[in-house]
Scaffold this active site. Structure first.
Site, PDB file in Angstrom:
ATOM      1  CG  HIS A 239      -1.603  -1.229   1.655  1.00  0.00           C
ATOM      2  ND1 HIS A 239      -2.984  -1.152   0.868  1.00  0.00           N
ATOM      3  CD2 HIS A 239      -1.717  -2.001   2.777  1.00  0.00           C
ATOM      4  CE1 HIS A 239      -3.589  -2.381   0.923  1.00  0.00           C
ATOM      5  NE2 HIS A 239      -2.678  -2.853   1.972  1.00  0.00           N
ATOM      6  CG  ASP A 240       1.870   3.427   3.274  1.00  0.00           C
ATOM      7  OD1 ASP A 240       0.362   3.291   3.047  1.00  0.00           O
ATOM      8  OD2 ASP A 240       1.825   2.492   4.644  1.00  0.00           O
TER       9      ASP A 240
END
Ligand code: BDR
Ligand code: CA
Length: 308
Positions: A239-240
């Protein structure tokens, strides 16, 4: 070269994102600012300091930020990230120290002093950014762009059926940021749930070297033990790190411009991001929303960069 401040709640994938950013030659990481999210802010700050120590980048400033959302009760995600936020690796305490400024004050200082524009890579709840906007609107408007991991435009949420964690934790903060007029790029679950790092990719990458890689490998192995496999299909969703990928100039992500809003009231819809996809809509577009990702290209870039 792009200057970035990473506003973060480390968190397993936050740590992967920070390591990735530190190794990207096209990025200059000005500072890490922390916020309560995956873990309480004290633990998030320790983790940010620890990763700089491991990566031997002790000169990068770390400031601790909001310990709770603007209005909602605090919500953390130790079930996914471990009690220590780092897949229960139980690392020793960092020896380097955070600065004596709050996250908001450090952001303000960097934005005012930097000769070059600064992008904020927001990979946790948006509480610090909202406070910066409330206290120092003129400084806030100097932000070049906010590239954030959060939201779910056309796919299910991961904390409720429709809401994504970072936005759900502090929807009021997200609402302020979405309505602030700042340039926005949303890297939501639509694309991040397609960038799954599988174990075999790591095991095949035996040519990594150095302390950072050893740490990366341990973290991934521990994470694979604790992250519920049903959620992320046999691997770890990057995600990040994908939000860091969006700070680089490449064509890994495709965007569409939308009027982006967030639900701040109610229960079932709380924290749900809404994009106005009506072709006839006259609503003003305020964000570029990532709608497609070349996931293999991203995973290759991510691993190649960490291998350096
Ligand atoms: C986001 O929520 C957090 O748990 C992760 O660190 C990421 O920023 C994914 O929904
Ligand atoms: Ca995060």
């Amino acid at each position: 070269m792009r200057n970035i401040i990473i506003d973060t709640d480390p968190g397993i994938d936050d740590i992967l994102a920070i390591l990735f950013a530190l190794k990207c030659e096209a990025l200059n990481v000005e500072a890490l600012t922390t916020v309560s999210g995956n873990v309480p802010v004290e633990i998030a700050t320790k983790n940010a300091l620890k990763i700089l120590e491991i990566a031997n980048r002790r000169n990068i400033l770390v400031a601790s930020g909001a310990s709770r959302p603007l209005r909602k009760d605090q919500l953390t995600a130790e079930l996914i990230h471990g009690k220590d936020g780092l897949a229960n690796m139980n690392l020793s305490e960092p020896t380097i120290k955070k600065v004596n400024l709050s996250a908001v004050e450090l952001m303000k200082e960097r934005l005012l002093k930097s000769k070059e524009p600064i992008t904020i890579a927001a990979i946790g709840p948006m509480t610090n950014l909202a406070i910066l906007n409330i206290l120092y609107p003129r400084v806030f408007s100097q932000i070049e762009e906010i590239i954030f991991m959060g939201g779910a435009a056309f796919c299910p949420g991961n904390i409720t059926s429709g809401a994504e964690f970072n936005i759900y934790v502090d929807p009021d903060a997200a609402n302020l940021v979405f309505n602030s007029g700042v340039k926005l790029k949303m890297i939501g679950l639509d694309v991040t749930m397609k960038t799954i790092l599988k174990k075999d990719k790591i095991e095949n990458s035996n040519d990594f070297g150095g302390e950072t890689y050893k740490f990366f490998r341990r973290l991934i192995n521990n994470a694979l033990e604790i992250i519920p496999q049903s959620m992320e299909k046999g691997g770890i969703a990057l995600h990040d790190p994908l939000a860091i990928g969006a700070c680089l100039s490449n064509d890994i992500l495709k965007y569409k411009e939308y009027d982006l809003k967030v639900e701040t009231e109610g229960s079932e819809g709380l924290g749900v991001t809404l994009v106005d996809d009506r072709s006839w809509s006259q609503s003003k577009k305020n964000a570029k929303v990532a709608v497609e990702v070349d996931n293999n290209a991203f995973i290759d870039l991510f691993l190649k960069t960490l291998r350096k």
